[in-house]
Design a protein around this motif. Structure first.
Motif, PDB file in Angstrom:
ATOM      1  N   LEU A  57     -13.704  34.700  52.272  1.00 11.56           N
ATOM      2  CA  LEU A  57     -13.167  33.714  51.327  1.00 11.56           C
ATOM      3  C   LEU A  57     -11.640  33.763  51.322  1.00 11.56           C
ATOM      4  O   LEU A  57     -10.976  32.713  51.351  1.00 11.56           O
ATOM      5  CB  LEU A  57     -13.708  33.966  49.919  1.00 11.56           C
ATOM      6  N   GLY A  58     -11.087  34.972  51.297  1.00  7.34           N
ATOM      7  CA  GLY A  58      -9.631  35.118  51.329  1.00  7.34           C
ATOM      8  C   GLY A  58      -9.021  34.509  52.575  1.00  7.34           C
ATOM      9  O   GLY A  58      -8.005  33.812  52.508  1.00  7.34           O
ATOM     10  N   GLU A  72      -4.044  35.402  47.794  1.00  9.81           N
ATOM     11  CA  GLU A  72      -3.365  36.634  47.390  1.00  9.81           C
ATOM     12  C   GLU A  72      -4.176  37.368  46.331  1.00  9.81           C
ATOM     13  O   GLU A  72      -4.306  38.580  46.367  1.00  9.81           O
ATOM     14  CB  GLU A  72      -1.959  36.305  46.863  1.00  9.81           C
ATOM     15  N   LYS A  73      -4.749  36.611  45.406  1.00  4.27           N
ATOM     16  CA  LYS A  73      -5.560  37.216  44.342  1.00  4.27           C
ATOM     17  C   LYS A  73      -6.785  37.919  44.944  1.00  4.27           C
ATOM     18  O   LYS A  73      -7.132  39.031  44.542  1.00  4.27           O
ATOM     19  CB  LYS A  73      -6.001  36.121  43.371  1.00  4.27           C
ATOM     20  N   VAL A  74      -7.425  37.291  45.929  1.00  2.67           N
ATOM     21  CA  VAL A  74      -8.599  37.891  46.580  1.00  2.67           C
ATOM     22  C   VAL A  74      -8.206  39.174  47.315  1.00  2.67           C
ATOM     23  O   VAL A  74      -8.838  40.222  47.145  1.00  2.67           O
ATOM     24  CB  VAL A  74      -9.274  36.893  47.548  1.00  2.67           C
ATOM     25  N   PHE A  75      -7.142  39.095  48.126  1.00  7.75           N
ATOM     26  CA  PHE A  75      -6.756  40.279  48.908  1.00  7.75           C
ATOM     27  C   PHE A  75      -6.206  41.380  48.009  1.00  7.75           C
ATOM     28  O   PHE A  75      -6.405  42.563  48.286  1.00  7.75           O
ATOM     29  CB  PHE A  75      -5.767  39.907  50.008  1.00  7.75           C
ATOM     30  N   TYR A  88      -6.564  44.310  54.658  1.00 11.19           N
ATOM     31  CA  TYR A  88      -6.303  43.807  53.311  1.00 11.19           C
ATOM     32  C   TYR A  88      -4.802  43.784  53.035  1.00 11.19           C
ATOM     33  O   TYR A  88      -4.272  42.823  52.479  1.00 11.19           O
ATOM     34  CB  TYR A  88      -7.012  44.655  52.256  1.00 11.19           C
ATOM     35  N   LEU A  89      -4.111  44.857  53.446  1.00 10.19           N
ATOM     36  CA  LEU A  89      -2.660  44.898  53.262  1.00 10.19           C
ATOM     37  C   LEU A  89      -1.980  43.772  54.035  1.00 10.19           C
ATOM     38  O   LEU A  89      -1.082  43.111  53.518  1.00 10.19           O
ATOM     39  CB  LEU A  89      -2.115  46.238  53.772  1.00 10.19           C
ATOM     40  N   TYR A  90      -2.412  43.576  55.281  1.00 13.33           N
ATOM     41  CA  TYR A  90      -1.798  42.563  56.132  1.00 13.33           C
ATOM     42  C   TYR A  90      -1.964  41.166  55.533  1.00 13.33           C
ATOM     43  O   TYR A  90      -0.999  40.407  55.414  1.00 13.33           O
ATOM     44  CB  TYR A  90      -2.412  42.627  57.538  1.00 13.33           C
TER      45      TYR A  90
END
Length: 190
Positions: A57-58, A72-75, A88-90
């Motif tokens: 989804l992200g 950004e909220k998802v990651f 996730y950081l990337y």
């Protein structure tokens, strides 16, 4: 007294740039404050989905829908569950960088600073990965260009742009034909 002030300001900036600690909760407060202030609506996100579903989804929000605030909220959520995950950081960093690029929060350098902290952490983990170096370079370059337009603090600008240039040179050693690195180098020299 003026020199003491300059030394203190430089020390704070150097500490900030050389300390790539990612505090997801702290970043969350900064960005959420802006989202509320500018009354942005985020996508409906079902956080009860699996980690893989949220990751997909992200990516969709980031790459297909260009909903950088929601991606950004998802990651950021995924990072809070698994802070060591480089993917996730990337993607959190890319989302925040695009928030800055699309000027969601006018006259704010914070998205670039947050992106820089994410990419610094990635480079710390894998210093030979060109994409990590490129995004870190681009983030610090944007910080330098932002300061050039807003603050006019010459020492900080030179430090930021010099760091960006050094990162680009490192990328060029790893892959001399990386087009993104060449474009970013051109922007930094400009």
């Amino acid at each position: 007294m003026r020199y003491l002030y300059i030394i203190l300001v430089l020390s704070a900036f150097i500490y900030h740039c050389d300390n790539p600690q990612v505090n997801v909760n702290n970043e969350s407060l900064k960005l959420d404050k802006y989202v509320k202030q500018y009354n942005y609506k985020l996508a409906d996100i079902d956080f009860s989905q699996t980690e893989e579903q949220l990751f997909q989804l992200g990516l969709e929000l980031l790459n297909k829908k260009n909903d950088f605030l929601s991606s950004e909220k998802v990651f950021r959520y995924l990072l809070s569950k698994n802070p060591g995950n480089p993917e996730y950081l990337y993607y959190a960093g890319r989302s925040v960088l695009f928030i800055g690029e699309y000027n969601y929060f006018p006259n704010s350098m914070e998205p670039y600073e947050i992106a820089y902290s994410y990419f610094s952490k990635l480079v710390e983990k894998d210093p030979k990965k060109p994409n990590y170096l490129l995004m870190k370079s681009y983030s610090i370059g944007r910080i330098g260009l932002f300061m050039r337009k807003k603050d006019g603090d010459l020492i900080d600008i030179v430090k930021a742009l010099s760091e960006s240039k050094d990162l680009i040179e490192e990328i060029m050693k790893l892959d001399s034909k990386k087009p993104d690195a060449l474009i970013t180098r051109g922007e930094i020299y400009y």
